[in-house]
Design an enzyme around this catalytic site. Structure first.
Site, PDB file in Angstrom:
ATOM      1  CD  GLU A 264      -2.904  -0.947   0.493  1.00  0.00           C
ATOM      2  OE1 GLU A 264      -3.234   0.000  -0.099  1.00  0.00           O
ATOM      3  OE2 GLU A 264      -3.854  -1.828   0.244  1.00  0.00           O
ATOM      4  CB  CYS A 298      -1.790   7.239   1.349  1.00  0.00           C
ATOM      5  SG  CYS A 298      -3.119   6.367   2.063  1.00  0.00           S
TER       6      CYS A 298
HETATM    7  P1  NAD Z   1       8.002   5.559   4.727  1.00  0.00           P
HETATM    8  O1  NAD Z   1       7.875   4.527   3.580  1.00  0.00           O
HETATM    9  O2  NAD Z   1       9.052   6.364   5.073  1.00  0.00           O
HETATM   10  O3  NAD Z   1       7.837   4.384   6.154  1.00  0.00           O
HETATM   11  C1  NAD Z   1       6.798   3.475   6.290  1.00  0.00           C
HETATM   12  C2  NAD Z   1       7.220   2.386   7.151  1.00  0.00           C
HETATM   13  O4  NAD Z   1       8.475   1.809   6.702  1.00  0.00           O
HETATM   14  C3  NAD Z   1       7.811   2.808   8.632  1.00  0.00           C
HETATM   15  O5  NAD Z   1       7.412   1.863   9.548  1.00  0.00           O
HETATM   16  C4  NAD Z   1       9.211   3.024   8.464  1.00  0.00           C
HETATM   17  O6  NAD Z   1       9.865   3.104   9.544  1.00  0.00           O
HETATM   18  C5  NAD Z   1       9.715   1.763   7.577  1.00  0.00           C
HETATM   19  N1  NAD Z   1      10.758   2.155   6.873  1.00  0.00           N
HETATM   20  C6  NAD Z   1      11.252   3.026   6.271  1.00  0.00           C
HETATM   21  N2  NAD Z   1      12.396   2.798   5.606  1.00  0.00           N
HETATM   22  C7  NAD Z   1      12.434   1.315   5.388  1.00  0.00           C
HETATM   23  C8  NAD Z   1      13.267   0.613   5.002  1.00  0.00           C
HETATM   24  N3  NAD Z   1      14.416   0.856   4.193  1.00  0.00           N
HETATM   25  N4  NAD Z   1      13.142  -0.830   5.148  1.00  0.00           N
HETATM   26  C9  NAD Z   1      12.098  -1.282   5.768  1.00  0.00           C
HETATM   27  N5  NAD Z   1      11.293  -0.532   6.489  1.00  0.00           N
HETATM   28  C10 NAD Z   1      11.672   0.961   6.320  1.00  0.00           C
HETATM   29  O7  NAD Z   1       6.491   6.247   4.727  1.00  0.00           O
HETATM   30  P2  NAD Z   1       6.012   7.126   5.941  1.00  0.00           P
HETATM   31  O8  NAD Z   1       6.653   8.655   5.909  1.00  0.00           O
HETATM   32  O9  NAD Z   1       5.974   6.429   7.282  1.00  0.00           O
HETATM   33  O10 NAD Z   1       4.397   7.156   5.799  1.00  0.00           O
HETATM   34  C11 NAD Z   1       4.040   8.073   4.444  1.00  0.00           C
HETATM   35  C12 NAD Z   1       3.952   7.409   3.246  1.00  0.00           C
HETATM   36  O11 NAD Z   1       3.098   6.225   3.226  1.00  0.00           O
HETATM   37  C13 NAD Z   1       3.374   8.187   1.998  1.00  0.00           C
HETATM   38  O12 NAD Z   1       4.001   7.851   0.859  1.00  0.00           O
HETATM   39  C14 NAD Z   1       1.874   7.762   2.022  1.00  0.00           C
HETATM   40  O13 NAD Z   1       1.099   7.788   0.814  1.00  0.00           O
HETATM   41  C15 NAD Z   1       2.106   6.283   2.215  1.00  0.00           C
HETATM   42  N6  NAD Z   1       0.705   5.563   2.732  1.00  0.00           N
HETATM   43  C16 NAD Z   1       0.143   4.755   2.010  1.00  0.00           C
HETATM   44  C17 NAD Z   1      -1.059   4.268   2.356  1.00  0.00           C
HETATM   45  C18 NAD Z   1      -1.891   3.076   1.818  1.00  0.00           C
HETATM   46  O14 NAD Z   1      -2.928   2.658   2.160  1.00  0.00           O
HETATM   47  N7  NAD Z   1      -1.654   3.240   0.406  1.00  0.00           N
HETATM   48  C19 NAD Z   1      -1.818   4.385   3.603  1.00  0.00           C
HETATM   49  C20 NAD Z   1      -0.723   5.329   4.491  1.00  0.00           C
HETATM   50  C21 NAD Z   1       0.287   5.894   4.042  1.00  0.00           C
END
Ligand code: NAD
Length: 491
Positions: A264, A298
């Site tokens: 997602e 998102c």
């Molecule tokens: P992010 O990708 O930075 O982080 C998401 C998660 O991944 C966090 O738990 C983070 O600690 C972890 N993470 C970060 N780097 C990683 C890596 N290299 N390996 C493994 N895990 C890692 O996103 P965010 O800033 O927490 O959230 C915002 C983003 O999430 C936006 O792009 C938003 O659109 C998206 N989002 C999507 C949905 C959906 O349902 N499509 C819902 C909510 C948020």
């Protein structure tokens, strides 16, 4: 630190909220003693610190989930359903505490946080119901040669990685279907918002979830958690919600062992106001689609396309509504919009707006941040945006509405689809048949027609193109955690 939880209108972080890792039904500090601070975005002060999982903790969580797997999968569907139903009831009982935790660590207002808790709890109720359905199928082969038995069986140990913007709902949207399907889980919540996830683990334990079925391991070293887990043959599935950028890295890593993936990812939702739109519906829906969680969603409306004959009306209506919002600490009464979650999020919003203004955009309201210590950005409406401005191409994740005009429906459909993302889209038009015809042509997985609120646990939620793979919620969400086994039988 193991702690008792207490219901009430205040959250005593010292006594009510666990801050250790939850592994195999035990609250344990990180094996290497590591911790990290959780920040309140309203004042940039540390709320508390939580244990930060190291490699040894990840391996312990995998072992616990693996060892609990056969037993949990052999629970009857009804037994699993009743535990999920209890989890729903506990979330509702403790909704105020959970909502306050969400506001404290994420920033959204208490009213919005209560809304999130209700939405998050619904995933337990929905999947308590789904757990007893759809166990498989049986049919006679059309040729008559044999019988076809198809069983849905649990995928196995699942790594769940969640973002910070909906700390409760993004967790329950994965845990509930995984448990309903008979899978065991390791949840790595976002480092900004681990407290809500740890509190939920406590409720799940009280609901009767056996040791090892749900493990919660916050960690400052996110990539270590995914590297270790995805390299381990006991882990069979990753379900990730977060940015497209991180999703790509995880997909690449998962490809090494061909691990089952649900993704997602990010969005860039167009919000289209057609020539015949009811303007009150357009502005109200725009406020919901844009301002949910201060724009940090998102599916948040990212680009507004308004028919040129209605642009003035829509822009001034939206600017007026945005200007009336009270910005402040989400924990305080009377506040409509809380802070953004952290410095990098507000810095990105600031850069996108500043660049648009430099390129000639006009500010109708807002347009800048409020001096700290918290991360407050003014609700903002921009018009006259040049097509090449980054703000129309990148996910803003803040309370900023860039408005662009269009003349023909074909032109707006082309502009709306001109993005690598395909999560949400919105269409406002009085002629519903025409609005639906536009919606049909938009490349998005989730659409709102004449409404801005589109999340529903009973509906399949997910993106097309680079916004993701798979669906959460609905019956589809359960299938993300099952695999089909087909048995050809003669008797
Ligand atoms: P992010 O990708 O930075 O982080 C998401 C998660 O991944 C966090 O738990 C983070 O600690 C972890 N993470 C970060 N780097 C990683 C890596 N290299 N390996 C493994 N895990 C890692 O996103 P965010 O800033 O927490 O959230 C915002 C983003 O999430 C936006 O792009 C938003 O659109 C998206 N989002 C999507 C949905 C959906 O349902 N499509 C819902 C909510 C948020």
């Amino acid at each position: 630190m193991t702690s008792q939880f207490t219901a009430g209108l205040t959250v005593d972080l010292a006594t009510s909220v666990p801050t250790d890792l939850y592994i195999n039904g035990q609250w344990v500090p990180a094996a290497d003693g590591g911790t990290f601070s959780v920040i309140n975005p309203a004042n940039n002060q540390a709320l508390t610190s939580v244990a930060s999982a190291c490699e040894q903790d990840v391996l312990s969580a995998i072992a616990a989930a693996h060892d609990a797997g056969h037993s949990w999968a052999s629970f009857s569907p009804r037994a699993r359903a009743e535990i999920l139903r209890k989890a729903f009831e506990l979330m509702i009982e403790y909704k105020d505490v959970i909502a306050r935790l969400i506001s404290l660590e994420e920033g959204k207002t208490h009213a919005e946080a209560l809304g999130e808790v209700g939405y998050a709890a619904e995933f337990f109720r929905w999947y308590a119901e789904e757990a007893c359905r759809d166990q498989g199928t049986f049919m006679r082969a059309p040729s008559g040669a044999n019988n076809i038995l198809v069983k849905n069986q649990p995928v196995g140990v699942c790594l769940l990685i969640t973002p910070w913007n909906f700390p409760a709902a993004m967790g329950t949207r994965k845990i509930a279907p995984a448990l309903a399907a008979g899978c065991t889980t390791i949840l790595k919540p976002a480092s900004e918002t681990p407290l809500t996830a740890l509190y939920l683990a406590q409720l799940l334990e009280q609901a009767g979830v056996p040791a090892g079925v749900v493990n919660v391991i916050p960690s400052k070293r996110s990539s270590m958690v995914s590297e270790v887990s995805l390299s381990d043959s006991r882990v069979r599935k990753i379900s990730f919600t977060g940015s497209t950028e991180v999703g790509r890295l995880l997909l690449a890593k998962a490809s090494e062992r061909v691990v089952n993936c649900s993704m997602e990812l990010g969005g860039n939702a167009p919000f289209i106001v057609l020539e015949d739109a009811d303007m009150a519906v357009a502005v109200d829906s725009a406020m919901v689609a844009k301002m949910r969680n201060a724009g940090e969603s998102c599916i948040g409306a990212n680009r507004f396309y308004v028919h040129h004959s209605r642009a003035e009306e829509f822009s001034s209506g939206l600017a007026q509504a945005m200007k009336a919002l009270v910005l402040g600490d989400g924990m305080k009464e009377g506040v409509d919009v809380g802070p953004l979650v952290n410095a990098s999020t507000i810095n990105k919003v600031e850069q996108l707006v500043d660049q648009a203004i430099e390129l000639g955009a006009k500010v109708l309201t807002g347009g800048s941040r409020i001096a700290g210590p918290g991360f407050f950005y003014q609700p903002t409406v921009l018009v006259d945006i040049p097509k090449h401005a980054d703000i129309l191409r990148e996910e803003i994740f803040g309370p900023v509405a860039p408005i662009v005009t269009f003349t023909s429906q074909d032109e707006v459909i082309e502009a709306a689809n001109d993005t690598v993302f395909g999560l949400a889209a919105y269409v406002i038009g009085a002629n519903v048949g025409n609005a639906l015809a536009v919606a049909e042509k938009l490349e998005a997985g989730v659409l709102g027609v004449n409404r801005g609120f589109i999340s529903d646990p009973a509906a399949p939620f997910g993106g097309v193109k680079q916004s993701g793979i798979g669906r959460e919620g609905s019956q589809d969400g359960l299938h993300e955690f099952t695999e089909k086994k087909y048995i050809a039988i003669d008797w």
